[in-house]
Design an enzyme around this catalytic site. Structure first.
Site, PDB file in Angstrom:
ATOM      1  CB  CYS A  91      30.538  30.484  65.889  1.00  0.00           C
ATOM      2  SG  CYS A  91      31.621  29.262  66.627  1.00  0.00           S
ATOM      3  CG  HIS A 384      36.179  30.794  64.020  1.00  0.00           C
ATOM      4  ND1 HIS A 384      35.343  31.864  64.244  1.00  0.00           N
ATOM      5  CD2 HIS A 384      35.432  29.677  64.284  1.00  0.00           C
ATOM      6  CE1 HIS A 384      34.155  31.412  64.629  1.00  0.00           C
ATOM      7  NE2 HIS A 384      34.189  30.100  64.675  1.00  0.00           N
ATOM      8  CB  CYS A 419      27.621  27.727  60.526  1.00  0.00           C
ATOM      9  SG  CYS A 419      29.427  27.603  60.462  1.00  0.00           S
TER      10      CYS A 419
END
Lengths: 433, 307
Positions: A91, A384, A419
């Site tokens: 990510c 996301h 993160c």
């Protein structure tokens, strides 16, 4: 550092993020990344422009997409003579493309760059079983009919069952949500605090849309004009009514729901980076400087730290190097993988013992002013699409910083942290222009 | 224990015996041993079995590393050495004069010292014998010791002690320990990993280890031996925990595991690995425990430690 020239953010473009199996169910990573690039080209007049270098990536990537970014460039209105490469850092992919390309600009190796990322949870690669894969590989190498029959004879019925991708950590078998559930419980983060953060994310994103903030950051695509996960009318009651989905083995300590966790999402983002000279010579805006970045990783495999806790280490190292504290930051963009992730980071930075023993500081690192946190919404509301998140955040923050201008006689300053799987985390500092 | 126990006659085996043949022989002998129970022997064979010229099989070792999640290094994983050498111990258990029935034995504990790295192309010698026949509250237990040496080197490279229980077999004159074997209360810690074990797990480990004990292969074959479903090999769980301790353990270490509730397949097993460091921060040992994700029953626990 002082001898290097500056790398600046000119602007960004993304497509609205769509919940998985929705508006972009039938579009591939390459399609979506191309759409994001074409929107960037249209916005900044980059038709047939040879950009110094383009870098992007996807977390869920088909093996045929080995040159995903280059293929998207070839399919876009950019000059086909624009070189490109793929980055994959879970990510953190999107933010890492920005930092890597900014460094190349600072070193003078390139004048302009396009950073980005894309992910499709809908059009995800399906993997065949190891048995089938080995049989097909052997079949490809077989020359005689006998060898071919021998390769096929190894196949077993179970070998033809395909394997869908998951978000399980390879070394632990625990899903990302299960990992975060353990960390959330360890830091004693309440359900209410997580729902409040989710609510703020939806409200802030809705407000930003309402005031037209995203008008020059997003190009509508496939019938979507805004992120389909956004729930402007959600409330604490609605969020509070959702069942817990992660950490159920914790019993009444389970706090994580579909509302305070990010959904699987499809989408793409891009950011135009340049040297000051390049931007000025083309009369392009300069929104922000890419000041610096820092990556960190934690040893999560046997639980020394939580899987998504690396930004807790990256941020103090980065700010320490720059001689900054939280007092010097006007905007905090902390990626909301889960509400619990953000709240665990904040709790760790406020924890004296943790900061002394694990971060090697004299005391607590500091408290993040919640009024400065994710002011235009973040991943809980926007969704996301893993590798696309970094580009979304960089473009959003750069524009916000530019709008703000200066704070107390210095440029407005923003901190980003993201993160990532594998215990990774990347942080960056941007300053307004 | 550093050298083969004295007073034992050495029996040379021409090659490493096949476990599946030993199981067939064991099944054939099972009835005869049951009949002969009244005159059961109460002592262990005074023999140690020796196999020279043993070499790891790179293909088998690779299959083992793939299944257990070991990085494919040229040094043999400790669990692979067990699969390579243990048939010698099984041949001791399959002897006419071995006092306990081979089939249906329960693996209670396994203890390994990996003292010198063994590479896939090393030429090895294997010794195996049985010792410490002892009473247990549920029957009679025995230790099978296997030692592996590099050819031409007297130093033991790998030593494994496997403790087995013959359930319901009580031999005259063998002491029963009092409270020995009482289990402490277990409340599961936070897991560090989750294993989703499919019903094929037993067959897959059988294929790489050669241990085709019917209780691991299928529900039908397991039921024939009185189990309600097939169970995972204890050594599969121990070897996987060993792999997941990771590279910090180095090439040489000790590896101890105690098996408790069997893992009925398919299963979801939670694992917790705790790393323990010295004062100077260097790795000293990792403790591991595995339990059933639904019931919380403990399946196994153990330690991997620096030598």
């Amino acid at each position: 550092m002082s001898t290097l020239r500056k790398a600046v953010v000119v602007g960004g473009n993304r497509i609205p993020f769509a919940r998985a199996n929705g508006a972009y169910a039938m579009t591939s990573n390459q399609d979506m990344l191309t759409a994001a690039l074409d929107g960037l080209v249209a916005r900044f007049g980059l038709q047939d422009e040879r950009i110094g270098e383009a870098a992007a990536g996807a977390v869920l990537k088909h093996s045929r997409d080995f040159n995903l970014t280059r293929e998207a460039v070839l399919g876009s209105a950019l000059s086909p003579e624009t070189p490109a490469y793929d980055v994959q850092q879970a990510c953190a992919t999107g933010l890492e493309t920005v930092l890597g390309l900014a460094d190349k600009i600072k070193l003078g190796r390139i004048e302009s760059a396009v950073a980005g990322g894309v992910d499709s949870a809908s059009d995800a690669p399906i993997v065949v079983s190891e048995g089938l894969r080995h049989a097909v590989l052997e079949l490809n190498g077989a020359k005689t009919v006998q060898q071919k029959l021998k390769a096929l004879s190894r196949l077993r019925p179970k070998d033809v069952t395909p394997v869908a991708p998951g978000t399980n950590e390879p070394r632990t078998g625990l899903s990302m949500g299960e990992h975060q559930a353990l960390t959330t419980a360890q830091w004693d983060i309440s359900r209410e605090a997580q729902d409040e953060l989710a609510l703020a994310s939806h409200r802030n994103l809705a407000d930003a849309y309402g005031r037209g903030f995203f008008d020059d950051l997003i190009t509508p695509y496939r019938g979507l004009a805004r992120d389909s996960n956004l729930r402007p009318d959600t409330s604490m009651d609605k969020l509070g009514s959702l069942k817990t989905v992660f950490g159920r083995q914790l019993g009444d300590k389970a706090t994580m729901t579909a509302g305070n966790s990010t959904p699987l999402t499809d989408g793409a983002s891009s950011v135009l980076l340049a040297s000051e000279e390049w931007a000025e010579s083309r009369d392009l805006p300069i929104l922000a400087d890419v000041v610096d970045g820092e990556a960190a990783a934690v040893d999560f495999v046997h639980g020394k730290d939580g899987l998504l806790m690396a930004p807790v280490f990256a941020v103090p190292r980065l700010l320490g190097r720059l001689g900054l504290t939280f007092e010097d930051i006007d905007y905090f963009e902390i990626h909301e993988a889960f509400a619990g992730t953000v709240l665990c980071h904040l709790a760790a930075w406020e924890d004296e013992e943790f900061c002394r023993e694990r971060l090697g500081l004299d005391g607590a690192f500091g408290k993040v002013d919640r009024a400065k946190l994710n002011v235009n919404g973040s991943s809980l509301a926007a969704g996301h699409p893993f590798a696309a998140t970094g580009g979304r955040i960089v473009a959003t923050l750069a524009k916000q910083l530019h709008e703000r201008g200066s704070v107390g006689g210095r440029p407005a300053r923003g901190l980003i942290s993201v993160c990532a799987a594998g215990g990774l985390g990347v942080a960056a500092v941007l300053e307004a222009r | 224990m550093t050298a083969p126990v004295s007073g034992l006659e050495t029996v040379e085996l021409p090659e490493m015996p096949s476990l599946s043949r030993l199981y067939v022989a064991a099944a054939r002998d099972a009835a005869r041993k049951l009949v002969g129970r009244a005159s059961a022997r109460v002592s262990l064979p005074r023999a140690r079995h020796h196999v020279a010229g043993v070499r790891p099989d790179l293909v088998k070792m690779t299959e083992y590393q793939t299944l257990l999640g070991e990085t494919k290094r040229d040094v043999a994983p400790a669990g692979y050495v067990h699969t390579l050498a243990f048939p010698a111990a099984m041949s001791v258990m399959g002897r006419e004069d071995f006092p306990l029935p081979l089939l249906g034995m329960v693996h209670l504990r396994n203890s390994v010292e990996y003292l010198l790295p063994i590479r896939y192309d090393d030429l090895l010698e294997v010794w195996a014998w049985a010792e410490n026949l002892a009473g247990h509250r549920a029957g009679t237990q025995v230790e099978l010791v296997v030692e592996v040496r590099h050819a031409g080197n007297d130093d033991v490279a790998w030593r494994g002690t496997s403790t087995y229980l013959a359930k319901g077999v009580y031999l005259p004159g063998v002491d029963k320990p009092g409270l020995n074997g009482q289990r402490d209360e277990f409340s599961p810690p936070a897991p560090t990993a989750l294993w989703r074990l499919a019903s094929e797990t037993g067959r897959e480990y059988a294929a790489v280890s050669g241990d085709f004990n019917p209780i691991h292969l299928s529900s039908i074959s397991a039921r024939a031996l009185g189990m309600r479903r097939s169970i995972a090999h204890g050594m599969y769980t121990a070897s996987r925990a060993l792999a997941e301790v990771g590279p910090q353990k180095g090439d040489t270490f000790t590896w101890d595991v105690a098996f408790e509730a069997p893992v009925f397949l398919p299963a979801r097993v939670c694992l917790s690995i705790t790393d323990i460091a010295d004062d100077d921060g260097t790795w000293a040992r990792s403790e591991f425990v595995g339990w059933n994700a639904s019931s919380g029953r403990r399946h196994f626990r153990g330690t991997i430690a620096r030598l």
